[in-house]
Structure formats: structure tokens, C-alpha cells
Design an enzyme around this catalytic site. Structure first.
Site, PDB file in Angstrom:
ATOM      1  N   THR A  16      47.059 -49.318  17.727  1.00 56.08           N
ATOM      2  CA  THR A  16      47.474 -48.682  16.473  1.00 56.08           C
ATOM      3  C   THR A  16      48.475 -49.536  15.711  1.00 56.08           C
ATOM      4  O   THR A  16      48.321 -49.787  14.511  1.00 56.08           O
ATOM      5  CB  THR A  16      48.094 -47.301  16.772  1.00 56.08           C
ATOM      6  OG1 THR A  16      47.121 -46.488  17.425  1.00 56.08           O
ATOM      7  CG2 THR A  16      48.546 -46.624  15.495  1.00 56.08           C
ATOM      8  N   ARG A  46      42.732 -56.623  24.945  1.00 53.90           N
ATOM      9  CA  ARG A  46      41.900 -56.433  26.138  1.00 53.90           C
ATOM     10  C   ARG A  46      40.420 -56.565  25.811  1.00 53.90           C
ATOM     11  O   ARG A  46      39.641 -57.063  26.614  1.00 53.90           O
ATOM     12  CB  ARG A  46      42.180 -55.064  26.764  1.00 53.90           C
ATOM     13  CG  ARG A  46      43.439 -55.027  27.611  1.00 53.90           C
ATOM     14  CD  ARG A  46      43.504 -53.752  28.422  1.00 53.90           C
ATOM     15  NE  ARG A  46      43.609 -52.584  27.570  1.00 53.90           N
ATOM     16  CZ  ARG A  46      44.682 -51.824  27.480  1.00 53.90           C
ATOM     17  NH1 ARG A  46      45.747 -52.111  28.195  1.00 53.90           N
ATOM     18  NH2 ARG A  46      44.711 -50.775  26.690  1.00 53.90           N
ATOM     19  N   ARG A  50      35.903 -53.978  20.645  1.00 58.50           N
ATOM     20  CA  ARG A  50      36.307 -52.602  20.346  1.00 58.50           C
ATOM     21  C   ARG A  50      36.418 -52.388  18.832  1.00 58.50           C
ATOM     22  O   ARG A  50      36.974 -53.232  18.121  1.00 58.50           O
ATOM     23  CB  ARG A  50      37.651 -52.327  21.015  1.00 58.50           C
ATOM     24  CG  ARG A  50      38.223 -50.970  20.734  1.00 58.50           C
ATOM     25  CD  ARG A  50      39.583 -50.825  21.398  1.00 58.50           C
ATOM     26  NE  ARG A  50      40.262 -49.623  20.978  1.00 58.50           N
ATOM     27  CZ  ARG A  50      41.492 -49.297  21.348  1.00 58.50           C
ATOM     28  NH1 ARG A  50      42.155 -50.115  22.164  1.00 58.50           N
ATOM     29  NH2 ARG A  50      42.048 -48.200  20.925  1.00 58.50           N
ATOM     30  N   LYS A 107      59.235 -51.220  24.554  1.00 55.13           N
ATOM     31  CA  LYS A 107      60.500 -50.679  25.076  1.00 55.13           C
ATOM     32  C   LYS A 107      60.606 -50.829  26.591  1.00 55.13           C
ATOM     33  O   LYS A 107      61.686 -51.085  27.116  1.00 55.13           O
ATOM     34  CB  LYS A 107      60.697 -49.218  24.671  1.00 55.13           C
ATOM     35  CG  LYS A 107      59.629 -48.239  25.118  1.00 55.13           C
ATOM     36  CD  LYS A 107      58.623 -48.037  24.037  1.00 55.13           C
ATOM     37  CE  LYS A 107      57.567 -47.003  24.385  1.00 55.13           C
ATOM     38  NZ  LYS A 107      56.579 -46.884  23.291  1.00 55.13           N
ATOM     39  N   GLU A 131      63.177 -54.319  17.200  1.00 56.36           N
ATOM     40  CA  GLU A 131      63.486 -53.130  16.406  1.00 56.36           C
ATOM     41  C   GLU A 131      62.467 -52.017  16.619  1.00 56.36           C
ATOM     42  O   GLU A 131      62.818 -50.836  16.722  1.00 56.36           O
ATOM     43  CB  GLU A 131      63.539 -53.493  14.918  1.00 56.36           C
ATOM     44  CG  GLU A 131      63.850 -52.318  14.006  1.00 56.36           C
ATOM     45  CD  GLU A 131      65.211 -51.712  14.282  1.00 56.36           C
ATOM     46  OE1 GLU A 131      65.271 -50.525  14.666  1.00 56.36           O
ATOM     47  OE2 GLU A 131      66.210 -52.426  14.137  1.00 56.36           O
ATOM     48  N   VAL A 134      62.355 -48.899  19.530  1.00 54.83           N
ATOM     49  CA  VAL A 134      63.126 -47.648  19.546  1.00 54.83           C
ATOM     50  C   VAL A 134      62.988 -46.955  18.194  1.00 54.83           C
ATOM     51  O   VAL A 134      63.298 -47.524  17.159  1.00 54.83           O
ATOM     52  CB  VAL A 134      64.609 -47.909  19.842  1.00 54.83           C
ATOM     53  CG1 VAL A 134      65.388 -46.595  19.873  1.00 54.83           C
ATOM     54  CG2 VAL A 134      64.781 -48.660  21.164  1.00 54.83           C
ATOM     55  N   GLY A 189      45.570 -37.213  19.233  1.00 55.27           N
ATOM     56  CA  GLY A 189      46.056 -38.582  19.346  1.00 55.27           C
ATOM     57  C   GLY A 189      47.562 -38.706  19.427  1.00 55.27           C
ATOM     58  O   GLY A 189      48.103 -39.814  19.429  1.00 55.27           O
ATOM     59  N   LYS A 207      64.030 -46.059  25.920  1.00 53.12           N
ATOM     60  CA  LYS A 207      64.658 -46.226  24.614  1.00 53.12           C
ATOM     61  C   LYS A 207      66.167 -46.018  24.671  1.00 53.12           C
ATOM     62  O   LYS A 207      66.925 -46.791  24.085  1.00 53.12           O
ATOM     63  CB  LYS A 207      64.011 -45.265  23.614  1.00 53.12           C
ATOM     64  CG  LYS A 207      62.553 -45.577  23.331  1.00 53.12           C
ATOM     65  CD  LYS A 207      61.873 -44.463  22.555  1.00 53.12           C
ATOM     66  CE  LYS A 207      60.404 -44.758  22.309  1.00 53.12           C
ATOM     67  NZ  LYS A 207      59.701 -43.635  21.649  1.00 53.12           N
TER      68      LYS A 207
END
Length: 430
Positions: A16, A46, A50, A107, A131, A134, A189, A207
Site C-alpha cells: 500500500t 516479493r 501481483r 517501526k 518518519e 510512527v 482492509g 512505535k
């Protein structure tokens, strides 16, 4: 490398956030305020085949992210694979050793290996920025590491996992159980097929461990975090807490004291009028308390393609501008893990729910037992629930040491009229 007009970016991880970043950079290759532009010169994931919302057919493909990280065509490596070890760690280490700056949203990697990666980055004179690790699009890392460097931060606390916040919000709003809302969150999702990292509290712990390191000038110490997730939160507790004037949230906190640092992730009660209680859905929210600035509150989207990709892009812009600073608040050689505080010594208020037999003298017995143990009751609620085995009674305590509270719970659990183990939730210290 800060004088280059075009930066060649390698992106590993095309989920995403990776797809969101590629879309953004394709639309705004010259986004950086300091000038210059970017071009994608390699990608890795991977699966090459896809389906994705971005066409990668014309981009050089690397089966191995380490190869992308060390490629002569990569000036800056972006790691969006995830996971504390494996390909993500190997690729980041390879990039830093090759003298290439790294931007990551990982994280787990920073929380568990941040100190050693910081040493590697600084030894090779390159940036390691995170950045996006978190609070997604909320610039929490920059606030703590840069904007508040002139202050002495005493504590950071907030809602750092949007999945848990969504589930708790929906449970309260719809009256559905944890399992029902989790299944819906997976369909939409908001939650992974294996939601353990989120609902178990581990994502939030990663975090808050990073924020604690930045706030207190130490190395991340994820292993010292005390973690409890939301799987045990029942609808009954959500409703009873609301009757008492509270809303249950998964709160991650880091507090500094002369004894050390206490890092915790727990379902906690926040007063209904408090900003944390008002942050619903998948929002993230954070309080930062400083000795000079007082309390600062920020909230916003903690995940998603757009917000998180924007945070990654902001770090890329910093690298392009030649920003130089330690990865954490001090050079890596000066960092040491914070001294964890024994949780049993922490002091706070609590919510206790008991299921008791419907017979005379029960409330008096509970009150007497708490008083003998040194626990003072602040408020009390008895509310019969239809089809319940016993009568639920709920009380909140005044501030008490954790060790005293837990000893009192053991004594209450042994009372003949108490049907099961008392349910303990903390009241957030916010």
C-alpha cells in the site's frame, strides 16, 4: 550527494505505502523544497506479477532487495518491506554499508535494531530516517527529534494503532463483540489476515519504543515494554466504563522519572471529554509533555497509502537537502538502552470489574478487603446485566502502587462471593 539535481531512488516493498509513494513521485518528481528531482531507478518486492495500482513494467526489477540497495544506480534506498529481520534488515544494512542514505517506514526494524543501524549510518556518513514508522502522516518523529530538542520531554502518550482504535470505536458504536468487529476490519482492509501485531499491542509498542528513545536520548529498548492488547476487552467493560464517564482506548505511553523509563501499552480508560477519547475510528493521537512547552496534542491518520507515503517523501526531501543530524537525539556511540522502571512500582488509578453472587454483604466484603490492602475507592457502580452469571460491580480507585493493587486483586479473587477473577484496566494518566 546533496548537490545532485536528480536523485535515483530504489524502492523495496510495493504494498500500500510503496504503491502510494511511486504514484506520488511519478506525479511530483520535483516536490522537494530544496530543489532537484527524483527518478525511480529500481524496485523490489516479493512478487513481480501481483496486481498493483502502479505500472512497474518499465522499472528495473530486483528479485533481491540487497541488490537494489547496493546498485550503482541507487542514490537513496527506501525500505518498505516490513519486519524486524530478514530481507528488510539485510537490505538496510547493505545500503548503509555502501554509503547510501536510507528512508524506511519499518517501526519493528527501528524499535528492535535502531541503535546498531544508527551506528552503521553514522559510521558511513549517511542518513537513516524513519518518519513514516510512527503515526503515518503525522510528523511525530520530527516533532520529538527536532522541534522539541530545546525542551526536556517528560512523557509521551497516545493512540498509536489505528486498527485497534477502529475496533474499539466500532464495538462501542454498534454493540458488536471484538471478534465480530475484527472480522469486519479484516474484510475492509483495516486489519491484516493475521492481526496479532496490531490487536496484541506489539505494533503500538514498537512505535512508543521509538518515541521514547527520541524523547529521552536513549537507544530503543523494545524488549523492556510492558504490552497488553485489546483481545480481552469485552463489550460489558466498554458499556460500564462509559457509564462511569470513560471510553476505553489502547494507550501507549512512555514516562521518564529519576528511576528510569516506563514504557507501556494497555487498554486504558480516558475521560469522555478528553481529546484521546474523542479520537475515533482509525485516527492516531499523541500527547507530548515538556518541561518548558507544557502539553502538546496532535492527531491525524496513522496509516494508509497517502499519509504514510507523504511522510516517506518528507524524509526523502530532507536527504536531498543535505540535512545532517544524529539518527536519534545523540550520536550512536553515546546511546544506551534506557533503564526500565519496575512496573510494580508505578502509581496510578484503576478500574476493577467483579462478578459477584447476588447476596447481602458482598459489597461490604469487597470494600473492606480493598481497605485492608491499602486501596482507596474513588467511585462505585452496580448495574445488573441481563443473562449474566452474577452481578457485575465496578469500581475505580484513587492512585495506588501497582504492586498494592495486584495484591488486593488476589485477596478479592479469594472471596467466596466473587465468581471469577476481577478484570483490571488502568485509567490513563493523561
Amino acid at each position: 550527494m546533496s548537490d545532485k539535481r536528480t536523485w535515483r531512488i530504489g524502492v523495496a516493498g510495493l504494498g500500500t505505502v510503496g504503491a502510494g509513494l511511486l504514484n506520488f513521485l511519478a506525479d511530483r518528481a520535483d516536490f522537494a523544497p530544496a530543489g532537484g528531482s527524483v527518478t525511480i531507478t529500481g524496485v523490489s518486492a516479493r512478487s513481480r506479477s501481483r496486481p498493483r495500482p502502479f505500472d512497474i513494467a518499465n522499472l528495473p526489477w530486483f528479485d533481491d532487495p540487497v541488490g537494489l540497495a547496493t546498485s550503482a544506480e541507487t542514490d537513496l534506498f527506501v525500505e518498505l518491506i516490513g519486519g524486524s529481520d530478514g530481507p528488510a534488515k539485510a537490505a538496510v544494512e547493505a545500503a548503509l554499508k555502501a554509503g547510501k542514505p536510507v528512508v524506511t517506514a519499518n517501526k519493528a526494524l527501528i524499535a528492535e535494531h535502531g541503535a546498531e543501524l544508527a551506528a552503521l549510518a553514522e559510521a558511513n556518513g549517511v542518513a537513516l530516517l524513519f518518519e513514516a514508522a510512527v503515526m503515518g502522516g503525522v510528523p511525530a518523529v520530527k516533532m520529538v527529534r527536532e522541534a522539541l530538542v530545546g525542551d526536556e520531554i517528560r512523557s509521551v502518550a497516545g493512540i498509536l494503532n489505528g486498527t485497534c482504535n477502529y475496533i474499539l470505536t466500532e464495538m462501542e458504536a454498534t454493540g458488536r463483540s471484538f471478534a465480530e468487529v475484527l472480522a469486519e476490519a479484516q474484510r475492509l482492509g483495516y486489519a491484516e489476515a493475521d492481526p496479532t501485531m496490531d490487536v496484541g499491542g506489539f505494533d503500538a509498542a514498537h512505535k512508543i519504543s521509538i518515541l521514547a528513545a527520541l524523547a529521552f536520548g536513549c537507544a530503543p529498548n523494545y524488549a523492556a515494554a510492558e504490552i497488553e492488547g485489546i483481545a480481552g476487552v469485552e463489550l460489558l467493560d466498554i458499556h460500564l466504563a462509559r457509564d462511569l464517564g470513560y471510553r476505553i482506548k489502547l494507550v501507549a505511553s512512555a514516562d521518564r522519572s529519576p528511576d528510569g523509563v516506563l514504557v507501556r501499552v494497555h487498554p486504558s480508560l480516558a475521560p469522555l471529554a478528553h481529546p484521546l477519547a474523542q479520537a475515533g475510528g482509525a485516527l492516531n493521537a499523541l500527547f507530548i509533555e515538556g518541561a518548558r512547552t507544557g502539553r502538546i496534542f496532535v492527531q491525524g491518520p496513522g496509516a494508509g497509502a497517502g499519509p504514510t507515503a507523504a511522510a516517506v517523501a518528507a524524509d526523502i526531501a530532507d536527504v536531498m537537502a543535505g540535512a545532517v543530524r544524529p539518527v536519534f537525539q545523540a550520536p550512536a556511540g553515546e546511546l544506551s538502552p534506557f533503564t526500565p522502571v519496575d512496573p510494580s512500582k508505578s502509581i496510578g488509578r484503576a478500574y476493577l470489574r467483579l462478578s459477584v453472587k447476588d447476596e447481602p454483604g458482598v459489597i461490604a466484603a469487597v470494600s473492606e478487603t480493598l481497605a485492608e490492602a491499602g486501596v482507596s475507592i474513588e467511585s462505585f457502580l452496580q448495574k445488573p446485566v441481563e443473562n449474566a452469571q452474577g452481578v457485575p460491580i465496578v469500581l475505580t480507585t484513587h492512585a495506588v502502587a501497582e504492586s498494592v493493587l495486584k495484591a488486593a486483586i488476589e485477596r478479592i479473587a479469594g472471596l467466596p462471593a466473587v465468581l471469577d477473577r476481577p478484570r483490571l484496566l488502568r485509567i490513563a494518566r493523561i
